[in-house]
Design an enzyme around this catalytic site. Structure first.
Site, PDB file in Angstrom:
ATOM      1  N   ASN A   1      10.744   7.671  63.697  1.00 20.40           N
ATOM      2  CA  ASN A   1      11.694   6.974  64.592  1.00 20.40           C
ATOM      3  C   ASN A   1      12.906   6.473  63.811  1.00 20.40           C
ATOM      4  OD1 ASN A   1      10.210   4.941  63.296  1.00 20.40           O
ATOM      5  ND2 ASN A   1      10.279   3.551  65.045  1.00 20.40           N
TER       6      ASN A   1
ATOM      7  N   ASP B   1       1.745   0.091  58.892  1.00 17.72           N
ATOM      8  CA  ASP B   1       2.808   0.020  59.912  1.00 17.72           C
ATOM      9  C   ASP B   1       4.001  -0.765  59.352  1.00 17.72           C
ATOM     10  OD1 ASP B   1       4.215   0.433  62.230  1.00 17.72           O
ATOM     11  OD2 ASP B   1       2.883  -0.730  63.520  1.00 17.72           O
TER      12      ASP B   1
ATOM     13  N   ASP C   1       5.812   7.851  67.204  1.00 17.35           N
ATOM     14  CA  ASP C   1       5.476   6.434  67.009  1.00 17.35           C
ATOM     15  C   ASP C   1       6.658   5.514  67.239  1.00 17.35           C
ATOM     16  OD1 ASP C   1       3.580   4.304  66.242  1.00 17.35           O
ATOM     17  OD2 ASP C   1       5.104   3.952  64.731  1.00 17.35           O
TER      18      ASP C   1
ATOM     19  N   LEU D   1      10.191   4.260  57.170  1.00 17.65           N
ATOM     20  CA  LEU D   1      11.118   4.294  56.018  1.00 17.65           C
ATOM     21  C   LEU D   1      12.524   3.876  56.395  1.00 17.65           C
ATOM     22  CD1 LEU D   1      10.610   7.612  53.984  1.00 17.65           C
ATOM     23  CD2 LEU D   1       9.970   5.306  53.347  1.00 17.65           C
ATOM     24  N   ARG D   2      12.892   4.076  57.667  1.00 16.61           N
ATOM     25  CA  ARG D   2      14.241   3.745  58.180  1.00 16.61           C
ATOM     26  C   ARG D   2      15.337   4.641  57.634  1.00 16.61           C
ATOM     27  NH1 ARG D   2      11.690   1.240  62.005  1.00 16.61           N
ATOM     28  NH2 ARG D   2      11.200  -0.955  61.679  1.00 16.61           N
TER      29      ARG D   2
ATOM     30  N   HIS E   1      12.763  -5.007  59.183  1.00 12.15           N
ATOM     31  CA  HIS E   1      13.920  -5.409  60.006  1.00 12.15           C
ATOM     32  C   HIS E   1      14.665  -6.471  59.224  1.00 12.15           C
ATOM     33  CE1 HIS E   1      12.634  -3.184  63.528  1.00 12.15           C
ATOM     34  NE2 HIS E   1      11.437  -3.746  63.468  1.00 12.15           N
TER      35      HIS E   1
HETATM   36  O1  DOR Z   1       6.006  -3.192  65.544  1.00 10.10           O
HETATM   37  C1  DOR Z   1       6.385  -2.040  65.545  1.00 10.10           C
HETATM   38  N1  DOR Z   1       7.461  -1.663  64.859  1.00 10.10           N
HETATM   39  N2  DOR Z   1       5.711  -1.143  66.267  1.00 10.10           N
HETATM   40  C2  DOR Z   1       6.146   0.121  66.434  1.00 10.10           C
HETATM   41  O2  DOR Z   1       5.485   0.874  67.090  1.00 10.10           O
HETATM   42  C3  DOR Z   1       7.427   0.545  65.851  1.00 10.10           C
HETATM   43  C4  DOR Z   1       7.790  -0.289  64.688  1.00 10.10           C
HETATM   44  C5  DOR Z   1       9.211  -0.166  64.274  1.00 10.10           C
HETATM   45  O3  DOR Z   1       9.705   0.968  64.142  1.00 10.10           O
HETATM   46  O4  DOR Z   1       9.857  -1.181  64.011  1.00 10.10           O
HETATM   47 ZN    ZN Z   2       3.432   2.395  66.594  1.00 11.21          ZN
END
Ligand code: DOR
Ligand code: ZN
Length: 421
Positions: free
Chosen positions: A97, A304, A151, A66-67, A308
């Protein structure tokens, strides 16, 4: 609002229900399903003619970045929910994360207070995701976390992983693991193989994932603890999971649409939108994952979703890993799995199974369940234009691809959250 969906093909994997008929959504719940609910028409504020369309439980995406908080220039709670709705996703599990990492009960509470009922979150296994000490599982559970994960990275210490696996089940928390041997993966930017060699780019060998998967499975199996394996990308990992499942161990696993539809060949143009971790692998791995879905070794398909910014993704070598996926997940899965799994089986992997793994409502059209419904045209097609997507970021690996199926409307707890009819 009360909605009557008329003449839809209703597919509900939770009840193995496949019929043509009507669904009444009332007071946020599935009120009734029947061949003809004509007698309830007067109750509906809106009647939708769904002839030729499929209505199914809204998707449950158990792997979403979600960021929020801290990285909201990439995505935030609300932009992620827009993307989810556009993809037919009605429940999601957020990964911890964030900045700072979601390791304190107050952070969990703060996110869930702002969120819709169907936003769920993992909290970190270790404080700051540093692999040095465990977080307070009981307090995080009390604050509303339903699962635990570090993760982005594997749990930094096998000793702490084992301790976490001992403690979590008693609290009703699912442990979701990112399997990676960081030493083997070090410096790698894509799958190590013919394409990375041709491009002269450092690779991530399959062994980086397989050794990670072996560690997590061995730890869980040693005490018989349940474990969920995130984003499986290799044949080797799938085979390890198959082996543990055969032994009757309580392991579950997910893979993602990009591993089912694309391979490392997609990186030939040095475009960082195709870089994620684990990376896109080979045709042999892709085939193995499809087989693993078919025979139940891989239980679920998650995205996943890892947004970005375009600026971050501009440089092939320097860009962070990750690709977005919620808005394309159903259609990418339909495209990848055509002729391999039935529509019912695909929907099961994307709704009923993840809801069951997480122990959350959803993934069903049973009367009385939350009115979480996706309405889609399985025969439709659309071409993915990153500029037209609903989240904040643009880093889709499906850009320019024509995908099978089209999401037309999404209902979340009885509210129409997306309508593109
Ligand atoms: O590609 C990924 N992006 N793999 C991960 O494990 C973390 C994730 C991210 O948070 O951008
Ligand atoms: Zn991951």
């Amino acid at each position: 609002m009360t909605f009557l969906l008329k003449r839809a093909r209703i597919l509900d994997p939770s009840q193995k229900l496949d019929m043509v008929g009507d669904i009444l959504l009332k007071d946020g719940k599935i009120a009734e399903i029947g061949e003809d609910l004509f007698h309830r028409m007067a109750e509906a504020h809106e009647v939708l003619d769904c002839a030729g369309l499929t209505a199914a439980p809204g998707l449950v995406d158990m792997h979403v970045h979600l960021r929020d908080p801290g990285l909201t220039y990439k995505e935030d709670l609300f932009s992620a929910c827009r993307a989810a709705a556009a993809g037919g996703v009605t429940s999601l599990l957020a990964m911890p994360n964030t900045r700072p990492p979601m390791d304190e009960p107050d952070m969990v509470r703060e996110l869930l207070e702002r969120a819709d009922a169907n936003v769920y979150t993992c909290a970190c296994v270790t404080k700051g995701m540093k692999g040095e000490s465990l977080t307070d599982f009981a307090a995080l559970k009390a604050a509303g976390a339903i699962a635990l994960s570090d993760d982005g990275v594997p749990v930094g210490s096998a000793r702490l992983l084992l301790e976490a696996l001992e403690k979590a089940p008693g609290l009703g928390l699912t442990i979701c693991v990112h399997c990676e041997d960081l030493d083997l993966a070090k410096g790698g930017l894509m799958h190590k193989g013919a394409v990375s060699e041709k491009l002269g780019v450092p690779g991530i060998p399959r062994a980086a994932e397989d050794c990670g998967t072996a560690r997590e499975l061995a730890a869980a199996a040693s005490i018989g603890a349940p474990i969920h394996i995130c984003h499986v990308s290799t044949r080797g990992s799938a085979e390890l999971i198959r082996d543990y499942k055969r032994r009757g161990l309580p392991v579950t696993a997910e893979t993602c649409p990009h591993y089912l539809l694309l391979t490392h060949e997609a990186l030939g143009g040095r475009d960082a939108d195709f870089r994620m971790n684990p990376p896109l692998r080979t045709e042999d791995d892709r085939r193995a994952l499809i087989e693993a879905l078919k025979d139940g070794v891989v239980d679920a398909v998650s995205t996943d979703h890892a947004p970005h910014s375009p600026k971050e993704k501009a440089d092939f070598l320097a860009a962070p890993n990750g690709s977005i996926g919620m808005e394309t997940s159903l259609c990418a899965a339909l495209t990848a799995l055509e002729g391999e799994l039935t529509l019912m089986e695909i929907l099961e992997k994307m709704s009923t199974a993840p809801a069951r793994i997480l122990g959350i409502p959803g993934g069903t059209l049973a009367a009385g369940a939350p009115a979480d419904v996706v309405l889609f045209d399985p025969q439709g097609h659309w071409t993915v234009d990153p500029e037209k997507l609903h989240g904040k970021s643009r880093n889709t690996p499906f850009k320019g691809m024509t995908l099978r199926g089209r999401v037309l409307a999404t209902f979340c707890r009885g509210r129409k959250v997306f309508d593109d009819r």
